[in-house]
Design an enzyme around this catalytic site. Structure first.
Site, short mmCIF file in Angstrom:
data_model
loop_
_atom_site.label_atom_id
_atom_site.label_comp_id
_atom_site.label_asym_id
_atom_site.label_seq_id
_atom_site.Cartn_x
_atom_site.Cartn_y
_atom_site.Cartn_z
N GLU B 129 0.80 -1.21 0.00
CA GLU B 129 0.00 0.00 0.00
C GLU B 129 0.84 1.28 0.00
O GLU B 129 0.59 2.21 -0.74
CB GLU B 129 -0.80 -0.05 1.30
CG GLU B 129 -2.15 0.50 1.23
CD GLU B 129 -2.90 0.25 2.52
OE1 GLU B 129 -2.74 -0.82 3.15
OE2 GLU B 129 -3.67 1.14 2.90
N SER B 183 -10.36 5.90 5.28
CA SER B 183 -11.26 5.55 6.39
C SER B 183 -10.53 5.83 7.70
O SER B 183 -11.07 6.38 8.63
CB SER B 183 -11.64 4.08 6.34
OG SER B 183 -11.95 3.70 5.03
N SER B 186 -3.02 7.22 7.76
CA SER B 186 -1.62 6.78 7.88
C SER B 186 -0.72 7.98 7.70
O SER B 186 -0.99 8.82 6.84
CB SER B 186 -1.28 5.77 6.79
OG SER B 186 -1.70 4.50 7.18
N ARG B 198 6.60 4.49 7.97
CA ARG B 198 5.28 4.82 8.50
C ARG B 198 5.52 5.31 9.93
O ARG B 198 6.04 4.58 10.77
CB ARG B 198 4.38 3.60 8.49
CG ARG B 198 2.96 3.89 8.95
CD ARG B 198 2.08 2.65 8.82
NE ARG B 198 0.69 2.95 9.06
CZ ARG B 198 0.12 2.99 10.27
NH1 ARG B 198 0.86 2.76 11.35
NH2 ARG B 198 -1.16 3.26 10.41
#
Lengths: 731, 361
Positions: B129, B183, B186, B198
């Site tokens: 992703e 939703s 990140s 991340r």
């Protein structure tokens, strides 16, 4: 506050204290006279009271204040919190005092510093799923810097660096008000407590979108936990499904707790802090929120930051406001002690712990702190004050030991009450007070059975101290005063013959005899049930009988040979600090000959005795008289006293145990001045229940006779087993 | 081999990018199998698919050269819950006969992998992703938006009158903080094309806004929720600093207009009864947006990065949130941090997946 009033006030408490005073013996026949005179006097001590009650009682409370306001010079009442504005007029009208509003956050932090500094075991970590939900922290000598996260209707994050230096470093609007407001909209449940109860029953996974909902079953391959929340309320993105109140409340609780925890961690990281104290109504006494906040902090900091809570969090603002008002006599210059007799336990009014409490007695919670006469500090010889834990066994943790000791104290209670009544034969109301004492302590013990965490870590020491506080509360300042007086008198008569027989021994034999005498003396302990039974039934039980009771070498813990070696080979110690235990035979025939030997070796001695009475422990004022009498018989003691080679000090404590992190400042100063290099701790209370594992910077001797068969059994020995622990710090 | 697709299957929305070759020779046209032709015609001649699929025509990138081919890039989205219907359609159109690889990213690439195989006879190529996201952002920014800048910012975000949207040159993008608001949220720190991490994430994202709005107002679409929010007044719902202190809280230099407690006024029964659904929708939007702003700001400070790029479909047609993010970052950082936005908001993961497809070929 929004729903509770927290009142802090200062009072002077009149209570009885036992005093001893030497007779003037000049020209009198002293043979049949008691050694000294005991009198009970009235003493006035200072006490801080904190009371918490629902706002509906505020008028009753103001009437109470009006009736008890003794200091007519009081012109101002300090107030803080949202209600300070709301009740200003009422307070001014009722009391005729001016209300001085103080800044909320300043008060909060002042209060926080005060409790962190003065209340042992104030701080705890919360672990719901462990055997001990409450993990109390020992007080760190340096409380700064820390982060205070106050979760009221919003969230304030404050960095506190010193007593007066603190900074608002951030905040969040998502706080307790969001939980309450949004929760009320979603569930039509109006009360905060009820919302929390709903949340406790709900399943957030019905409302939240989890990682596994997004990834299907394959999340394992990603190294992610499928149960992580990907999107709060992510499943409620539909108009045609109903969600249960419980589930929505739970989801909301997680959302808010996680968010606060995440922000707190980000701030902690930015400011390089690892201690975060949480407070505010969102947290206050609610296991549900303490649990979710703790989880969140662990998750976001990966365990590097600890979420900490405070036992008296609800009082911080009131304490701070009080301190602001009392700045002139600066309460911070004194040391304070929590009075277990007058304080309610942790969460005593929490509906989570006592679902019935609310209806039974209303929300009513108290904290009392006694002003100590002298400031308390760490023993400078502690190896690491920040990790020092006085108590050997944590009874909150050890369920077996807890059960045993609680039962033990329960069984001894009738006897203690009886002795208390008997100690004041001239007082008509003594039996009645003794009964009240018995009831009060019994109730405390029952509370502790249910909630071992009520007053911080439960220990034998805290059980003993609570008993002393309860006795004091009902004006039994020193139930053993007469016993001690008599035993001191008897022991003094034997002093010279004991010395003579010791002096007749060779050096090595004498060293052993001295240690044995010290141990035998320690048998005379009214606090130990096995011994008090013997002493009650055999009044003639003496020093020699005690010696014969002792275990033969090798002792249960036996480093006597190393000690002897040290005496033989090493240079004399510069100065020894001795913590004495019992009156009578223990101090006079056990400790003093030992002191005398040390003095003869050229070692200076600081003899530390309790400031106030506890059981038959020798008090500082008794030790002064005893020493004076011994000096009259013994030239070595006499010249040592005169030359200040033998110094008597008080510990600052009135406990049968010993907390080396709270000792009289004068003692600490002297220890440093005299370059003390040997610490001797004597007795079960001071060397076994506490300090058994205490690490010191210098040599130490811990001696005791185990006068409790359960404890002996636990340590792998029998009753009257001997502990002789000589320790040298590793370099 | 055509067709070229990139797919990003998120928690709420599926994002599909489709490259329509415009340089097809007559020869190629001849050889193009019927199935492929019908897919191309279907996608390019419609702007809506079924009842929920939408092509964002305004985002279409024209005359793009990809792998030596010229064509247009189309941006299509539909709700994740219609994924089975999508797979069914692929099956009906005999997608599998084209022998192409379908590159997909997002959690749904894992969740629906089995369905693609059994229902559509299709083997998905699953892609990371975050790799896709970054790849997509850098690519789209580099090709620009039909001659305009892909990246923009708001000048004078603290001044409602003078605030305006202006192009931003993201030629030297590193380091940057990339905040993807789907939703959930990140947050990535990007130091170079390959070097990123991340930093954190939060579950309070677009799904939370929409989910809470559904519960509080009974609305049923994101557009409806935003529309209600645009007409509401959040100060009736939120407790502001001035509601508590009567003005600014000077002790801590907090302005009176700042929100002290989101939904704080809703603790009172009377106030709960006097607010409108629009007010609640607005408060929800402000709460979620401010919170994302705060977390992004703290991450930027911790990572020592001063450019923050916000992407994700939460920002679609959501000027309120974008301006608020721009404002909040500027105000609370005293001008140190800059909020940047990209025109193709939520499509970067899908673009990245398409690029992976071409790279692998």
């Amino acid at each position: 506050g929004g729903s509770l009033t927290k009142l802090a006030y200062y009072s002077t408490v009149q209570h009885k204290v036992a005093r001893v005073r030497s007779f003037d013996h000049s020209g009198k026949d002293i043979e049949n006279e008691p050694l000294y005179e005991i009198s009970v006097q009235e003493e006035i001590t200072a006490r801080l009271h904190f009371i918490k009650f629902e706002n509906t009682y505020i008028e009753t409370c103001l009437d109470f204040i009006k009736d008890h306001l003794v200091n007519t010079e009081t012109k101002v009442i300090k107030a803080t919190g949202g209600g300070a504005y709301k009740f200003k007029d009422l307070i001014e009208k009722k009391l005729g005092l001016k209300v001085d509003k103080e800044d909320v956050m300043t008060c909060l932090i002042k209060g926080c510093n005060f409790v962190l500094r003065n209340i042992p075991h104030e701080v705890f970590a919360y672990q719901k799923d462990s055997d001990t939900e409450f993990r109390f922290q020992s007080n760190h000598p340096n409380i700064f810097p820390y982060l205070l996260v106050n979760i009221g209707s919003g969230v304030s994050i404050v960095k506190v660096e010193t007593e007066d230096k603190f900074e608002w470093i951030g905040g969040s609007s998502i706080g307790g008000g969001t939980f309450w407001g949004l929760g009320a909209l979603l569930t039509k449940t109006k009360k905060f407590d009820e919302l929390l109860q709903l949340a406790a029953k709900g399943q957030h996974t019905n409302v939240d979108m989890l990682v596994k909902d997004v990834y299907g079953g394959a999340y394992q391959t990603l190294g992610l936990s499928g149960n992580l929340i990907a999107s709060s309320f992510g499943k409620s993105t539909t108009a045609d499904k109903e969600f249960s109140k419980e589930d929505m409340a739970k989801s909301l609780l997680h959302m808010i707790s996680n968010d606060i925890g995440q922000l707190a961690c980000l701030y902690a990281k930015l400011h390089n802090l690892d201690k975060i104290y949480f407070g505010g109504f969102f947290i206050r006494g609610h296991p549900v929120t303490m649990r979710t906040i703790t989880y969140s902090i662990n998750f976001f900091s990966k365990g590097e930051v600890q979420a900490l809570f405070l036992r008296h969090e609800g009082y911080l603002g009131a304490i701070g406001a009080f301190l602001k008002g009392a700045e002139q006599d600066n309460p911070n210059q004194y040391s304070w002690g929590e009075n277990y007799a007058g304080s309610s336990g942790l969460m005593s009014t929490s509906p989570d712990v006592y679902p019935m409490q609310r209806t039974r007695s209303g929300t009513f919670d108290m904290l009392e702190m006694d002003r100590l006469e002298r400031p308390l500090v760490n023993l400078p010889l502690l190896k690491d004050p920040s990790t020092y834990i006085p108590d050997t066994v944590d009874l909150t943790d050890d369920a077996m030991a807890r059960k045993y000791w609680l039962t033990c104290f329960e069984e001894a209670l009738d006897g203690v009450a009886k002795r208390a009544a008997a100690s004041q034969p001239d007082s008509v109301d003594a039996p009645e007070r003794a009964e009240k004492f018995r009831q009060k302590y019994w109730n405390k013990l029952q509370t502790l059975r249910q909630q071992p965490f009520a007053y911080g870590t439960l220990t034998v020491r805290s059980l003993l101290d609570t008993r002393e506080h309860c006795l004091n509360e009902f004006n039994f300042p020193d139930p053993y005063s007469k016993v001690k007086q008599k035993e001191n008198g008897i022991a003094l008569k034997c002093f010279q013959s004991v010395i003579e027989s010791l002096d007749s021994l060779g050096w090595e034999e004498r060293q052993f005899a001295l240690v044995k005498g010290l141990l035998a003396g320690n048998v005379f302990d009214w606090g130990a049930k096995a011994v008090s039974d013997v002493l009650e039934s055999e009044p003639q039980f003496g020093f020699e009988e005690a010696k014969s009771k002792l275990q033969e070498r090798p002792w249960l813990e036996d480093s006597y040979s190393q000690w002897l070696e040290r005496l033989k080979e090493g240079p004399p110690h510069k100065c020894a600090l001795i913590f004495a235990d019992n009156s009578g035979i223990d101090i006079i025939l056990g400790v003093f000959p030992f002191v005398r030997e040390l003095l003869s070796r050229g070692t200076e001695v600081i003899l530390a005795c309790n400031s106030g009475p506890a059981l038959n422990d020798v008090t500082y004022s008794e030790s002064l008289i005893v020493t004076e009498r011994i000096a009259a018989m013994d030239p070595i003691i006499q010249s040592a006293l005169r030359d200040e080679k033998l110094l008597l000090v008080q510990t600052g404590s009135s406990s049968p145990c010993l907390d080396l992190s709270r000792l009289d400042k004068g003692l600490a100063v002297l220890v440093r001045e005299r370059k003390t290099d040997l610490v001797i701790i004597e007795g079960m209370g001071r060397a076994i229940h506490t300090n058994y594992y205490a690490a010191l910077k210098c040599e130490s001797l811990k001696l005791a006779v185990i006068k409790n068969s359960w404890l002996a059994d636990r340590l792998g020995g029998k009753i009257f087993s001997v502990i002789f622990k000589y320790e040298v710090p590793c370099q | 081999v055509f067709p070229w697709f990139g797919l990003d299957i998120g928690g709420t929305l599926v994002k599909l990018v489709y490259f329509e070759p415009k340089d097809i020779t007559a020869e190629e046209e001849e050889e193009e199998v019927e199935n492929l032709k019908s897919i191309r015609k279907y996608l390019t001649s419609n702007v809506a698919y079924g009842s929920t699929g939408i092509r964002d025509v305004h985002l279409e990138l024209k005359d793009l050269t990809l792998c030596g081919r010229k064509g247009n890039l189309h941006f299509i989205r539909f709700p994740t819950h219609d994924m089975p219907a999508f797979i069914q359609m692929g099956s009906e159109k005999h997608f599998s006969s084209l022998h192409t690889t379908l590159c997909a990213t997002g959690g749904g690439a894992y969740k629906f992998e089995q369905d693609f195989r059994t229902m559509g006879d299709l083997q998905l190529c699953k892609l990371d992703e975050l790799d896709c996201l970054i790849k997509g952002v850098l690519y789209i920014d580099s090709v620009g938006f039909n001659g305009h800048s892909e990246c923009y910012y708001f000048e004078n975000p603290t001044d409602a009158e003078r605030c305006q949207k202006l192009p931003f040159n993201l030629e030297n993008p590193y380091p940057l903080l990339l905040v993807n608001i789907g939703s959930g949220v990140s947050i990535l720190a990007v130091y170079s094309k390959e070097n990123y991490k991340r930093v954190t994430g939060t579950s309070l994202g677009g799904g939370t806004f929409f989910g809470l709005c559904c519960l509080l107002t009974g609305c049923s679409t994101f557009e409806e929720a935003l529309e209600m929010a645009s007409r509401g007044d959040s100060t009736k719902v939120d407790k502001l600093v001035r509601d508590i202190y009567g003005g600014d809280y000077e002790r801590f230099a907090l302005p009176g207009w700042a929100v002290a407690s989101s939904f704080g006024n809703m603790m009172s029964k009377e106030k709960r009864e006097s607010v409108s659904k629009e007010d609640l929708a607005k408060a929800t939007l402000i709460t979620i947006t401010n919170n994302i702003g705060s977390i992004a700001r703290m991450c930027a400070l911790n990572e020592n990065i001063n450019r923050v790029v916000f992407v994700g479909n939460f920002l679609r047609i959501n000027t309120i949130s974008m301006r608020l993010l721009a404002y909040a970052l500027d105000y609370w950082s005293k001008g140190q941090l800059k909020a940047l936005f990209l025109e193709h908001e939520g499509y970067f993961g899908a673009v990245g997946a398409l690029l992976e497809l071409l790279d692998s070929a």
